[in-house]
Enzyme design. Structure first.
Site, PDB file in Angstrom:
ATOM      1  N   ASP A 127      62.429  42.599  20.611  1.00  0.00           N
ATOM      2  CA  ASP A 127      61.992  42.253  19.148  1.00  0.00           C
ATOM      3  C   ASP A 127      62.840  43.401  18.518  1.00  0.00           C
ATOM      4  O   ASP A 127      62.386  44.515  18.446  1.00  0.00           O
ATOM      5  CB  ASP A 127      60.826  42.169  18.926  1.00  0.00           C
ATOM      6  CG  ASP A 127      60.500  41.914  17.221  1.00  0.00           C
ATOM      7  OD1 ASP A 127      61.675  42.114  16.741  1.00  0.00           O
ATOM      8  OD2 ASP A 127      59.473  41.852  16.916  1.00  0.00           O
TER       9      ASP A 127
ATOM     10  N   HIS B  93      88.312  50.943  16.710  1.00  0.00           N
ATOM     11  CA  HIS B  93      87.643  49.672  16.002  1.00  0.00           C
ATOM     12  C   HIS B  93      88.743  48.464  15.791  1.00  0.00           C
ATOM     13  O   HIS B  93      88.459  47.298  16.245  1.00  0.00           O
ATOM     14  CB  HIS B  93      86.982  50.009  14.636  1.00  0.00           C
ATOM     15  CG  HIS B  93      86.127  48.905  13.990  1.00  0.00           C
ATOM     16  ND1 HIS B  93      85.060  48.441  14.602  1.00  0.00           N
ATOM     17  CD2 HIS B  93      86.537  48.251  13.099  1.00  0.00           C
ATOM     18  CE1 HIS B  93      84.463  47.664  13.989  1.00  0.00           C
ATOM     19  NE2 HIS B  93      85.426  47.306  13.063  1.00  0.00           N
TER      20      HIS B  93
END
Ligand code: MEV
Length: 450
Positions: A296, A393
């Site tokens: 989770d 990136h």
């Protein structure tokens, strides 16, 4: 659309899709077609996914990537990572390789305790309540013994139950605070079941205790719920090498790199604006492994950010020191993870991820996830204090731009070769693409998301 739909969850999957498509899309058939394209070809597999949540209409794909060469406490792992952000897996792999030859990562679990509360209101005198609680404390354990039997057999269970007076903050407000060891399960269902049982025991002992004034033999239970803040379910991971070994490839001298890196961490320690982005980068690594292993990530994030604020000011989860020619970089964060139960026993890709990691225990997984966060942060800071983040990136993001432009294979090859020695900038990619197609360069009319 202004009308409410009643009983939506009771409709068949086909009927839900029909309603959705005809009420929300200009071309309902195209929408239905797209939703169905993402169904699994095996009906049994699809049913499994349908039943994870309510109102499933299709599946939502995320890439499942792998980052090899993570040496953790001398053992080498390939990390499973489920994430959409272009450069995260590449950065993790690069950081793993960098540290592979410099001793790898060391990780240790500091503690594994989880916590939950019965939040209640009591209008009587605290000393009486306390007396009754202490006298009947054992009953909380015995009344919950049916729920805890399996966990006790595995070495876990309820560790401690305390009565806490919170009336200074809110009139009449008290808590039962309970601590748990949940072994290899994340333990949410176990903890919540125990807390619901504790609430019944509490009401019962207050209702029937002679010590309590008959006018105050009632507690109003407000909530019975675990806390996702788990500061006592804590793991630490670190890397260390001599400053001379910090040759990182940009041409910067190792000692300058160490000093700039340390300064960057310091800025994240003292400046919440930077700390937020710094920790976001850590969670790029943490969440990707947490999701791939069926845990989770919202719980993990919530705990991490609260932990980062524990001094009263939001701060960095990583720290760095440069002393006596040694560079040290470490992370400490709470991670409540499970390797049994929940999705780990259900989702085929999650099972595969666990097998890839050698069927880790929850403690092993805590170490692996903390290392992933540390590696990601190392990669981000290394780029930030040297070449800047955009080079790496945008290199990865180039494929997303080419996909948006619907470039052909030929065009892709040519554009990738063109940018091999250049920093990728969205407009420049569009300009090159237009030139190849003989189109006028029109950046405004091009879809973008960069
Ligand atoms: C991007 O997802 C994460 C970074 O912004 C993290 C950082 O700045 O440390 C690169």
């Amino acid at each position: 659309m202004s009308e409410q739909i009643k009983g939506f969850s009771k409709l068949s999957k086909e009927a839900k899709i029909e309603w959705l498509a005809h009420k929300h899309f200009e071309d309902p058939e195209a929408a239905i077609g797209l939703l169905k394209t993402y169904w699994h070809s095996e009906a049994k597999r699809q049913k499994l996914h349908d039943e994870f949540i309510e109102n499933t209409v299709t599946n939502y794909y995320l890439p499942f990537g792998v980052a090899p060469n993570f040496k953790i406490n001398g053992k080498v792992f390939t990390l499973p990572m489920a994430i959409e952000e272009s450069s995260v897996v590449a950065a993790a792999s690069k950081a793993a390789s960098f540290w592979f030859d410099r001793g790898g990562f060391k990780a240790e679990v500091i503690s594994t305790r989880k916590v939950g509360h019965v939040h209640f209101i009591y209008q009587g005198a605290f000393p009486q309540l306390e007396q009754v609680f202490e006298k009947n404390k054992e009953r909380f354990y015995t009344d919950a013994s049916g729920i805890t039997a399996n966990m006790r057999a595995r070495g876990g269970g309820i560790q401690e139950i305390e009565l806490i007076d919170k009336t200074a903050a809110e009139p009449g407000y008290y808590q039962l605070e309970a601590h748990f060891e949940t072994c290899d399960s994340m333990g949410a269902n176990f903890i919540n079941s125990c807390l619901e049982r504790f609430a019944e025991t509490l009401k019962e002992i207050v209702r029937t205790s002679e010590e309590i004034d008959p006018a105050f033999r009632e507690v109003e239970v407000i909530m019975r719920i675990l806390s996702n803040y788990t500061p006592e379910c804590l793991v630490r991971a670190e890397v260390e090498c001599s400053v001379e070994e910090l040759v990182e490839g940009s041409g910067m001298a190792p000692e300058d790199f160490a000093a700039r890196f340390q300064r960057a961490v310091r800025i994240a320690e003292i400046e919440p604006y930077r700390a937020t982005t710094h920790n976001k980068g850590i969670f790029n690594g943490v969440d990707a492994v947490v999701i791939a292993t069926g845990n989770d990530f919202r719980a993990v994030e919530a705990a991490g950010h609260t932990y980062a604020s524990r001094s009263g000011r939001y701060s960095s989860l990583t720290h760095c020191s440069v002393e006596d020619g040694r560079f040290r970089f470490w992370i400490e964060l709470p991670l409540a993870l499970g390797t049994v139960g929940g999705l780990t026993a259900l989702h085929p890709m999650v099972k595969l991820a666990h097998e890839m990691l050698g069927h880790p225990t929850a403690e092993d997984l805590m170490k692996i996830v903390a290392v992933s966060g540390l590696a990601q942060n190392f990669g981000a800071l290394r780029a930030l204090v040297t070449t800047g983040i955009q080079k790496g990136h945008m290199k990865m993001h180039l494929f997303n731009i080419l996909n948006q432009l619907e470039a052909t294979e030929e065009e892709r090859k040519e554009i990738v070769a063109f940018f091999a020695d250049k920093v990728v900038v969205h407009n420049e990619v569009v300009r090159k693409f237009c030139a190849l197609r003989g189109l006028p360069y029109a950046p405004e009319s091009t879809k973008r998301n960069s």
